[in-house]
Motif scaffolding. Structure first.
Motif, PDB file in Angstrom:
ATOM      1  N   VAL A   1       0.414  -1.336   0.442  1.00 49.46           N
ATOM      2  CA  VAL A   1      -0.162   0.275   0.060  1.00 49.46           C
ATOM      3  C   VAL A   1       1.319   1.313  -0.309  1.00 49.46           C
ATOM      4  CG1 VAL A   1      -1.764   1.298   1.697  1.00 49.46           C
ATOM      5  CG2 VAL A   1      -2.071  -1.184   0.992  1.00 49.46           C
ATOM      6  N   ALA A   2       2.357   1.341   0.932  1.00 53.63           N
ATOM      7  CA  ALA A   2       2.687   2.125   0.830  1.00 53.63           C
ATOM      8  C   ALA A   2       3.799   2.455  -0.742  1.00 53.63           C
ATOM      9  CB  ALA A   2       3.749   1.804   1.514  1.00 53.63           C
ATOM     10  N   TYR A   3       4.060   1.307  -1.172  1.00 49.74           N
ATOM     11  CA  TYR A   3       4.743   1.645  -2.220  1.00 49.74           C
ATOM     12  C   TYR A   3       3.299   1.715  -3.686  1.00 49.74           C
ATOM     13  CZ  TYR A   3       8.363  -0.895  -1.211  1.00 49.74           C
ATOM     14  OH  TYR A   3       9.517  -1.631   0.340  1.00 49.74           O
ATOM     15  N   GLU A   4       1.886   1.745  -3.255  1.00 51.59           N
ATOM     16  CA  GLU A   4       1.354   2.496  -4.168  1.00 51.59           C
ATOM     17  C   GLU A   4       0.865   3.608  -3.785  1.00 51.59           C
ATOM     18  OE1 GLU A   4      -1.444   0.476  -5.854  1.00 51.59           O
ATOM     19  OE2 GLU A   4      -0.617  -0.784  -6.747  1.00 51.59           O
ATOM     20  N   THR A  37       4.932  -6.695  -5.020  1.00 51.25           N
ATOM     21  CA  THR A  37       4.808  -4.931  -5.019  1.00 51.25           C
ATOM     22  C   THR A  37       6.079  -4.585  -5.290  1.00 51.25           C
ATOM     23  OG1 THR A  37       4.696  -4.878  -2.941  1.00 51.25           O
ATOM     24  CG2 THR A  37       2.529  -5.412  -4.299  1.00 51.25           C
ATOM     25  N   PRO A  38       7.391  -4.373  -6.223  1.00 52.28           N
ATOM     26  CA  PRO A  38       8.025  -4.278  -6.402  1.00 52.28           C
ATOM     27  C   PRO A  38       8.110  -2.475  -6.480  1.00 52.28           C
ATOM     28  CG  PRO A  38       8.228  -5.419  -8.362  1.00 52.28           C
ATOM     29  CD  PRO A  38       6.665  -6.017  -7.374  1.00 52.28           C
ATOM     30  N   ARG A  39       8.747  -1.825  -5.956  1.00 55.63           N
ATOM     31  CA  ARG A  39       8.694   0.094  -5.954  1.00 55.63           C
ATOM     32  C   ARG A  39       8.805   0.521  -7.305  1.00 55.63           C
ATOM     33  NH1 ARG A  39      11.975   1.682  -1.139  1.00 55.63           N
ATOM     34  NH2 ARG A  39      11.818   0.208  -0.290  1.00 55.63           N
ATOM     35  N   VAL A  40      10.237  -0.034  -8.368  1.00 57.34           N
ATOM     36  CA  VAL A  40      10.793   0.707  -9.189  1.00 57.34           C
ATOM     37  C   VAL A  40      11.362  -0.665 -10.443  1.00 57.34           C
ATOM     38  CG1 VAL A  40      13.472   0.965  -8.512  1.00 57.34           C
ATOM     39  CG2 VAL A  40      12.735   1.559  -9.876  1.00 57.34           C
ATOM     40  N   MET A  41      11.486  -0.537 -11.356  1.00 56.66           N
ATOM     41  CA  MET A  41      11.908  -1.387 -12.021  1.00 56.66           C
ATOM     42  C   MET A  41      13.659  -0.956 -12.826  1.00 56.66           C
ATOM     43  SD  MET A  41      11.124  -3.139 -16.128  1.00 56.66           S
ATOM     44  CE  MET A  41      11.540  -4.044 -16.524  1.00 56.66           C
ATOM     45  N   ASP A  83      12.733  -7.918 -27.222  1.00 52.92           N
ATOM     46  CA  ASP A  83      11.226  -7.939 -27.347  1.00 52.92           C
ATOM     47  C   ASP A  83      10.603  -8.572 -26.200  1.00 52.92           C
ATOM     48  OD1 ASP A  83      11.322  -6.954 -29.986  1.00 52.92           O
ATOM     49  OD2 ASP A  83      11.349  -8.799 -30.359  1.00 52.92           O
ATOM     50  N   SER A  84      12.219  -9.169 -25.319  1.00 58.05           N
ATOM     51  CA  SER A  84      12.362 -10.324 -24.138  1.00 58.05           C
ATOM     52  C   SER A  84      11.823  -9.422 -23.232  1.00 58.05           C
ATOM     53  CB  SER A  84      12.897 -11.034 -24.177  1.00 58.05           C
ATOM     54  OG  SER A  84      13.272 -11.756 -22.840  1.00 58.05           O
ATOM     55  N   VAL A  85      12.553  -8.263 -23.418  1.00 56.41           N
ATOM     56  CA  VAL A  85      12.666  -6.429 -22.057  1.00 56.41           C
ATOM     57  C   VAL A  85      11.823  -5.911 -21.999  1.00 56.41           C
ATOM     58  CG1 VAL A  85      14.317  -4.857 -21.197  1.00 56.41           C
ATOM     59  CG2 VAL A  85      15.916  -6.798 -22.481  1.00 56.41           C
ATOM     60  N   ALA A  86      10.748  -5.516 -23.561  1.00 51.58           N
ATOM     61  CA  ALA A  86       9.878  -5.225 -23.638  1.00 51.58           C
ATOM     62  C   ALA A  86       8.508  -6.050 -23.372  1.00 51.58           C
ATOM     63  CB  ALA A  86       9.034  -4.871 -25.074  1.00 51.58           C
ATOM     64  N   GLY A  87       8.380  -7.510 -23.478  1.00 48.95           N
ATOM     65  CA  GLY A  87       6.970  -8.273 -21.839  1.00 48.95           C
ATOM     66  C   GLY A  87       7.487  -7.767 -20.555  1.00 48.95           C
ATOM     67  N   SER A  88       8.993  -8.060 -20.185  1.00 51.72           N
ATOM     68  CA  SER A  88       9.067  -7.704 -18.432  1.00 51.72           C
ATOM     69  C   SER A  88       8.507  -6.146 -18.917  1.00 51.72           C
ATOM     70  CB  SER A  88      10.424  -7.864 -18.201  1.00 51.72           C
ATOM     71  OG  SER A  88      10.955  -9.354 -18.596  1.00 51.72           O
ATOM     72  N   ILE A  89       8.503  -5.355 -19.178  1.00 50.75           N
ATOM     73  CA  ILE A  89       8.385  -4.140 -18.856  1.00 50.75           C
ATOM     74  C   ILE A  89       7.196  -4.063 -18.936  1.00 50.75           C
ATOM     75  CG2 ILE A  89       8.651  -1.154 -20.125  1.00 50.75           C
ATOM     76  CD1 ILE A  89      11.307  -1.884 -21.573  1.00 50.75           C
ATOM     77  N   ASP A  90       6.359  -4.028 -19.923  1.00 51.47           N
ATOM     78  CA  ASP A  90       4.211  -4.237 -20.014  1.00 51.47           C
ATOM     79  C   ASP A  90       4.035  -4.787 -19.026  1.00 51.47           C
ATOM     80  OD1 ASP A  90       4.336  -2.625 -22.983  1.00 51.47           O
ATOM     81  OD2 ASP A  90       4.546  -4.727 -23.323  1.00 51.47           O
ATOM     82  N   PHE A  91       5.014  -5.987 -18.271  1.00 54.87           N
ATOM     83  CA  PHE A  91       4.768  -6.306 -17.037  1.00 54.87           C
ATOM     84  C   PHE A  91       4.542  -5.704 -15.575  1.00 54.87           C
ATOM     85  CE2 PHE A  91       4.949  -9.452 -13.439  1.00 54.87           C
ATOM     86  CZ  PHE A  91       4.156  -9.552 -13.672  1.00 54.87           C
ATOM     87  N   ALA A  92       5.735  -5.216 -15.526  1.00 56.29           N
ATOM     88  CA  ALA A  92       5.993  -4.356 -14.675  1.00 56.29           C
ATOM     89  C   ALA A  92       5.047  -3.337 -14.568  1.00 56.29           C
ATOM     90  CB  ALA A  92       7.398  -4.126 -14.393  1.00 56.29           C
ATOM     91  N   VAL A  93       5.324  -2.159 -16.543  1.00 55.47           N
ATOM     92  CA  VAL A  93       4.186  -1.295 -15.018  1.00 55.47           C
ATOM     93  C   VAL A  93       2.244  -1.764 -15.222  1.00 55.47           C
ATOM     94  CG1 VAL A  93       3.306   0.590 -17.268  1.00 55.47           C
ATOM     95  CG2 VAL A  93       5.599  -0.196 -16.840  1.00 55.47           C
ATOM     96  N   HIS A  94       1.945  -2.369 -15.835  1.00 58.09           N
ATOM     97  CA  HIS A  94       1.006  -2.680 -16.737  1.00 58.09           C
ATOM     98  C   HIS A  94       0.730  -3.997 -15.603  1.00 58.09           C
ATOM     99  CE1 HIS A  94       0.615  -0.023 -20.120  1.00 58.09           C
ATOM    100  NE2 HIS A  94       1.897  -0.342 -20.871  1.00 58.09           N
ATOM    101  N   VAL A  95       0.802  -4.515 -15.138  1.00 56.49           N
ATOM    102  CA  VAL A  95       0.212  -5.371 -13.891  1.00 56.49           C
ATOM    103  C   VAL A  95       0.303  -4.802 -12.765  1.00 56.49           C
ATOM    104  CG1 VAL A  95       0.660  -7.587 -13.555  1.00 56.49           C
ATOM    105  CG2 VAL A  95       0.366  -7.523 -15.969  1.00 56.49           C
ATOM    106  N   LEU A  96       2.414  -4.890 -12.529  1.00 60.48           N
ATOM    107  CA  LEU A  96       2.709  -4.681 -11.186  1.00 60.48           C
ATOM    108  C   LEU A  96       1.782  -3.206 -10.571  1.00 60.48           C
ATOM    109  CD1 LEU A  96       6.045  -6.548 -11.467  1.00 60.48           C
ATOM    110  CD2 LEU A  96       4.138  -7.151 -10.460  1.00 60.48           C
ATOM    111  N   GLY A  97       1.943  -2.291 -12.278  1.00 61.90           N
ATOM    112  CA  GLY A  97       1.799  -0.851 -11.338  1.00 61.90           C
ATOM    113  C   GLY A  97       2.950   0.123 -10.792  1.00 61.90           C
ATOM    114  N   ILE A  98       4.444  -0.823 -11.261  1.00 57.94           N
ATOM    115  CA  ILE A  98       5.616  -0.166 -11.027  1.00 57.94           C
ATOM    116  C   ILE A  98       5.196   1.329 -12.172  1.00 57.94           C
ATOM    117  CG2 ILE A  98       7.897   0.052 -11.736  1.00 57.94           C
ATOM    118  CD1 ILE A  98       8.224  -2.729 -10.711  1.00 57.94           C
TER     119      ILE A  98
END
Length: 227
Positions: free
Chosen positions: A14-17, A58-62, A96-111
């Motif tokens: 919650v604090a990270y969010e 719930t990592p705070r940063v990528m 492409d592999s990193v781009a997929g990880s970025i999408d996951f980090a931003v759009h799923v984990l909410g980083i």
């Protein structure tokens, strides 16, 4: 949009969010400051805390960093298990592999903060910018170095004008990190979040001798060409 279940997320979720991208960046600066001043807290999670992470993260940063063994990302920012979503490869490149990880980090984990971190004495960038350039025999290594070299074509004249070798290497590493940042932000979903100030994507440079990480604010270079 998929998001991790907050009921099973770690205690700090919650604090990270609630943190803005700039607030998270400020925390990264403070963590790095603790590291290079010898005041690291070295988060050492208990067995109970580690078990809590089994159900979700719930990592705070990528951080997209180099595979170089001398660049330990969690240690450099004085962070612990579960704090950083990390992608590492030689030259801290975006593919492409990193781009997929970025999408996951931003759009799923909410980083809300993505950092591309280059570093002092990066062998990949040095090899790519060597004069004369000789492509190595392993084909995938050669492809990687040629890719770095081509991506820095937009600023090669500027780099060639730097007489001091150490300064030139530093600027080449920073330019490479900035290229990766621009590639990340070109993705429509990422770009929209950046425009709305919901996400910050930023380049940085880790000086191994001092331990200091310098963050490079996004900007459009005046000498920009194709990358």
């Amino acid at each position: 949009m998929m998001r991790p279940c907050m009921a099973s997320a770690p205690p700090n979720a919650v604090a990270y969010e609630s943190k803005s991208p700039r607030e998270t960046l400020a925390e990264m600066r403070l963590g790095n400051s603790r590291f290079w001043t010898g005041k690291s807290e070295r988060p050492n999670m208990s067995m109970v805390e580690r078990r809590e992470l089994i159900s979700g993260q719930t990592p705070r940063v990528m951080v997209i960093g180099c595979a170089d063994s001398r660049v330990p990302i969690e240690i450099v920012f004085d962070l612990g298990i579960g704090d950083v979503f990390v992608c590492r490869n030689a030259g801290n490149l975006t593919n492409d592999s990193v781009a997929g990880s970025i999408d996951f980090a931003v759009h799923v984990l909410g980083i809300k903060l993505v950092v591309v971190m280059g570093h002092q004495s990066c062998g990949a960038v040095k090899a790519a910018m060597a004069k004369p350039f000789v492509a190595p025999k392993p084909p995938m290594l050669a492809k990687m170095l040629v890719g770095i070299r081509e991506s820095l074509d937009y600023c090669v004249d500027v780099l060639d004008g730097i007489e001091d070798k150490t300064a030139r290497d530093r600027e080449a590493v920073i330019a490479n990190a900035q290229v990766q940042v621009r590639r990340i932000v070109e993705e429509p979903g990422i770009k929209l979040k950046v425009e709305r100030k919901e996400l910050l994507v930023i380049a940085s440079f880790y000086d191994m001798s001092s331990g200091i990480v310098d963050f490079v604010e996004p900007r459009e270079p005046s000498f920009r060409k194709k990358y």
